[in-house]
Motif scaffolding. Structure first.
Motif, PDB file in Angstrom:
ATOM      1  N   LEU A 101      46.454  28.813  31.028  1.00  8.29           N
ATOM      2  CA  LEU A 101      46.726  30.239  30.842  1.00  8.29           C
ATOM      3  C   LEU A 101      45.887  31.103  31.775  1.00  8.29           C
ATOM      4  O   LEU A 101      46.397  32.006  32.431  1.00  8.29           O
ATOM      5  CB  LEU A 101      46.450  30.644  29.390  1.00  8.29           C
ATOM      6  N   GLU A 102      44.583  30.842  31.839  1.00  7.05           N
ATOM      7  CA  GLU A 102      43.717  31.748  32.584  1.00  7.05           C
ATOM      8  C   GLU A 102      43.616  31.425  34.069  1.00  7.05           C
ATOM      9  O   GLU A 102      43.303  32.296  34.875  1.00  7.05           O
ATOM     10  CB  GLU A 102      42.319  31.795  31.967  1.00  7.05           C
ATOM     11  N   MET A 103      43.911  30.160  34.441  1.00  2.93           N
ATOM     12  CA  MET A 103      43.757  29.772  35.840  1.00  2.93           C
ATOM     13  C   MET A 103      45.085  29.526  36.543  1.00  2.93           C
ATOM     14  O   MET A 103      45.218  29.767  37.733  1.00  2.93           O
ATOM     15  CB  MET A 103      42.867  28.518  35.909  1.00  2.93           C
ATOM     16  N   GLY A 104      46.100  29.051  35.797  1.00  6.12           N
ATOM     17  CA  GLY A 104      47.416  28.887  36.378  1.00  6.12           C
ATOM     18  C   GLY A 104      47.877  27.468  36.569  1.00  6.12           C
ATOM     19  O   GLY A 104      49.074  27.203  36.660  1.00  6.12           O
ATOM     20  N   LYS A 105      46.959  26.503  36.659  1.00  2.00           N
ATOM     21  CA  LYS A 105      47.369  25.123  36.908  1.00  2.00           C
ATOM     22  C   LYS A 105      48.243  24.613  35.761  1.00  2.00           C
ATOM     23  O   LYS A 105      48.197  25.132  34.646  1.00  2.00           O
ATOM     24  CB  LYS A 105      46.150  24.226  37.112  1.00  2.00           C
ATOM     25  N   THR A 106      49.032  23.592  36.047  1.00  2.00           N
ATOM     26  CA  THR A 106      49.909  23.045  35.025  1.00  2.00           C
ATOM     27  C   THR A 106      49.093  22.425  33.891  1.00  2.00           C
ATOM     28  O   THR A 106      47.941  22.029  34.084  1.00  2.00           O
ATOM     29  CB  THR A 106      50.848  21.977  35.596  1.00  2.00           C
ATOM     30  N   VAL A 107      49.710  22.331  32.719  1.00  2.00           N
ATOM     31  CA  VAL A 107      49.031  21.724  31.577  1.00  2.00           C
ATOM     32  C   VAL A 107      48.689  20.267  31.880  1.00  2.00           C
ATOM     33  O   VAL A 107      47.611  19.785  31.528  1.00  2.00           O
ATOM     34  CB  VAL A 107      49.891  21.843  30.310  1.00  2.00           C
ATOM     35  N   ALA A 108      49.590  19.566  32.549  1.00  2.00           N
ATOM     36  CA  ALA A 108      49.315  18.168  32.887  1.00  2.00           C
ATOM     37  C   ALA A 108      48.076  18.046  33.763  1.00  2.00           C
ATOM     38  O   ALA A 108      47.219  17.178  33.548  1.00  2.00           O
ATOM     39  CB  ALA A 108      50.525  17.553  33.587  1.00  2.00           C
ATOM     40  N   GLU A 109      47.971  18.914  34.754  1.00  2.00           N
ATOM     41  CA  GLU A 109      46.790  18.873  35.625  1.00  2.00           C
ATOM     42  C   GLU A 109      45.543  19.315  34.875  1.00  2.00           C
ATOM     43  O   GLU A 109      44.451  18.796  35.087  1.00  2.00           O
ATOM     44  CB  GLU A 109      47.011  19.738  36.856  1.00  2.00           C
ATOM     45  N   SER A 110      45.706  20.280  33.978  1.00  2.00           N
ATOM     46  CA  SER A 110      44.571  20.727  33.174  1.00  2.00           C
ATOM     47  C   SER A 110      44.040  19.605  32.291  1.00  2.00           C
ATOM     48  O   SER A 110      42.835  19.480  32.085  1.00  2.00           O
ATOM     49  CB  SER A 110      44.979  21.924  32.310  1.00  2.00           C
ATOM     50  N   ARG A 111      44.953  18.789  31.766  1.00  2.00           N
ATOM     51  CA  ARG A 111      44.501  17.640  30.968  1.00  2.00           C
ATOM     52  C   ARG A 111      43.637  16.706  31.821  1.00  2.00           C
ATOM     53  O   ARG A 111      42.658  16.140  31.339  1.00  2.00           O
ATOM     54  CB  ARG A 111      45.699  16.871  30.413  1.00  2.00           C
ATOM     55  N   GLY A 112      44.022  16.547  33.071  1.00  2.00           N
ATOM     56  CA  GLY A 112      43.212  15.740  33.964  1.00  2.00           C
ATOM     57  C   GLY A 112      41.822  16.321  34.148  1.00  2.00           C
ATOM     58  O   GLY A 112      40.826  15.586  34.179  1.00  2.00           O
ATOM     59  N   GLU A 113      41.739  17.653  34.264  1.00  2.00           N
ATOM     60  CA  GLU A 113      40.414  18.275  34.390  1.00  2.00           C
ATOM     61  C   GLU A 113      39.597  18.118  33.120  1.00  2.00           C
ATOM     62  O   GLU A 113      38.378  17.924  33.175  1.00  2.00           O
ATOM     63  CB  GLU A 113      40.529  19.755  34.740  1.00  2.00           C
ATOM     64  N   VAL A 114      40.248  18.213  31.961  1.00  2.00           N
ATOM     65  CA  VAL A 114      39.526  18.035  30.703  1.00  2.00           C
ATOM     66  C   VAL A 114      38.893  16.646  30.652  1.00  2.00           C
ATOM     67  O   VAL A 114      37.719  16.500  30.306  1.00  2.00           O
ATOM     68  CB  VAL A 114      40.455  18.249  29.491  1.00  2.00           C
TER      69      VAL A 114
END
Length: 489
Positions: A101-114
């Motif tokens: 939401l705040e940065m724009g990257k896809t949820v799938a990619e965000s899961r990778g960052e998590v």
């Protein structure tokens, strides 16, 4: 969007303020600023806008907590980090949606960052109990030499917007393990993930005052105020080289310890003997991670002239097949850039490259409609001196420039003020060793487009900064060495 998850539920009504001394409160004067959704320009929420006075109060809290925290048993510090790792892992989807939401990257990619960001807490949970010095007899005899490691002391962390979780955990993890307290200033574009992380660390048992978070849009005043204070002993910054230089200058008066992870201009070198399909796979990872908004992103594609056409066409086909859209929507591969200025900057670099003679294989423009989007782009025949080969693109654009010899590839790769990440594709082992030894970069990926790893030292040389984060080396950034001379008896 997956179910009803949006990530904002990680933040309660109180946890959008400042976190100082273990308590949530409003900023001095009650000032707040908006957090924008880059997918459509709408306001997600607002957060407290800390003042220089708030910064000092946060440092006060860190200083007050430092002595007790340094005396805390290493095992206890490590267990807190381990609990934090487990909590992040349990809430991975919520953190992923919040970052999207705040940065724009896809949820799938965000899961990778998590997963990547949480791993720093697990790694340093294990390193907390392995901080040690040494004991030896003096070479001339007659005395013993003892060295002991101590925490540096109160730290200031300034984190960027492109990796809201991982750039925080990469600094907080080793600091907590070493026994340091800290003040964290997240980027004003993406403060929500850090606020959620602060709440989680409190839940994991981190004592009041060890971690203090001040969200603010007054970045320059904030850093100037804290760096002028002789109680602050360490600064760690991830961001642009221009800002890094300012922080280095400001550190001089108090001689603060520094870790600077700054800009990049990563070469992606494809030799004539490379597996082209594997190189294209690696290019997709090295270029398109975070929509290209990463300091480690492949910035200059240096491809041998004999395979450049094949590489460019195959990369163009892959890039052209990507779906651009809101990061929380199903089937989206590429989210928006961080803001309108980012779109304009990327667009200007592409326009200038085409003017210089580059050919557009795919993309080359921003799509119509709301939000800060730019189409995935591949350019062929980019002149070596084109501005797009000089500046950090920070967007989904792959400019391809050809070379004829190994010596030319190395010379061109090193022809930049930066020295963070680099990538090499070849099947020749001897060449691998020669090139890796010749490249002036802190990190070299061989036949791989992904090099970041919590167990490895992350950092650069030249204008890309100094210091290392991650790995065994990362905790040393938060430790001082004391030598104790002991008589023999």
């Amino acid at each position: 969007m997956d179910g009803q998850i949006n990530g904002l539920d990680l933040l309660g009504p109180d946890t959008r303020g400042l976190y100082v001394g273990g308590a949530w409160r409003e900023a001095e004067g009650g000032e707040r600023f908006d957090v924008i959704d880059p997918a459509d320009g709408s306001v997600l929420t607002d957060v407290a806008n800390g003042s220089p006075g708030d910064a000092v109060e946060a440092l006060d809290a860190a200083v007050d907590a430092q002595a007790d925290w340094a005396r805390t048993a290493p095992r206890e510090r490590g267990e807190i980090l381990r609990r934090a790792f487990e909590l992040i892992t349990e809430r991975a989807d919520r953190f992923a949606h919040l970052m999207s939401l705040e940065m724009g990257k896809t949820v799938a990619e965000s899961r990778g960052e998590v997963a990547y960001g949480a791993e720093f807490f697990r790694w340093y949970a294990e390193e907390a109990v392995r901080v040690h010095g040494r004991w030896m007899q003096a070479p001339a005899g007659g005395s013993r030499l003892l060295t002991i490691k101590k925490p540096v002391g109160p730290c200031l962390f300034i984190t960027p917007w492109n990796f809201p979780l991982a750039m925080g955990t990469r600094k907080i993890g080793p600091a907590v393990a070493a026994g340091c307290t800290m003040v964290v200033k997240p980027a004003s574009q993406t403060p929500l993930t850090m606020l959620a992380l602060a709440a989680l660390l409190a839940e994991a048992g981190l004592p009041a005052g060890v971690l203090n978070v001040v969200t603010t849009s007054h970045t320059r005043e904030f850093s100037e105020t804290l760096q002028a204070d002789d109680r602050l002993r360490k600064v760690s910054f991830t961001g642009s080289t221009a800002v890094g230089r300012v922080l280095v200058r400001q550190s001089a008066e108090q001689l603060q310890r520094l870790s600077m992870e700054l800009g990049g201009n990563a070469p992606f070198i494809v030799f004539d003997d490379a597996d082209i399909d594997a190189a294209v796979d690696g290019a997709m990872v090295a270029k398109m991670r975070n929509m290209g908004e990463a300091c480690t992103a492949a910035n200059r594609f240096l491809v041998h002239s004999s395979v450049a056409q094949e590489f460019g066409e195959k990369l163009g086909k892959r890039m052209g097949a990507l779906t651009v859209g809101r990061g929380q929507d199903d089937g989206v591969d590429v989210g928006p850039l961080i803001d309108e200025q980012a779109v304009e900057s990327v667009g200007q670099l592409v326009t200038d490259a085409v003017h210089d003679g580059a050919k557009v294989v795919v993309g080359g423009s921003a799509p119509d409609g709301a939000g800060y989007f730019y189409s995935p782009t591949v350019l062929l025949d980019v002149p070596a001196d084109s501005e797009i080969n000089v500046q950090e693109i920070f967007g989904p654009v792959a400019p391809i420039t050809t070379f004829e010899s190994e010596e030319e590839a190395i010379r061109r790769a090193n022809d930049t003020e930066y020295g963070l990440a680099s990538y090499v594709y070849t099947r020749d082992l001897a060449r691998t060793i020669r090139v890796a030894e010749s490249l002036e970069y802190g990190m070299v990926g061989i036949n791989s487009g992904l090099i970041s790893n919590p167990a490895a030292p992350f950092g650069g040389v030249k204008a890309s900064g100094f210091g290392r984060e991650g790995g065994f080396e990362g905790i040393e950034e938060y430790l001082e060495t004391t030598y104790v001379a002991l008589p023999a008896g």
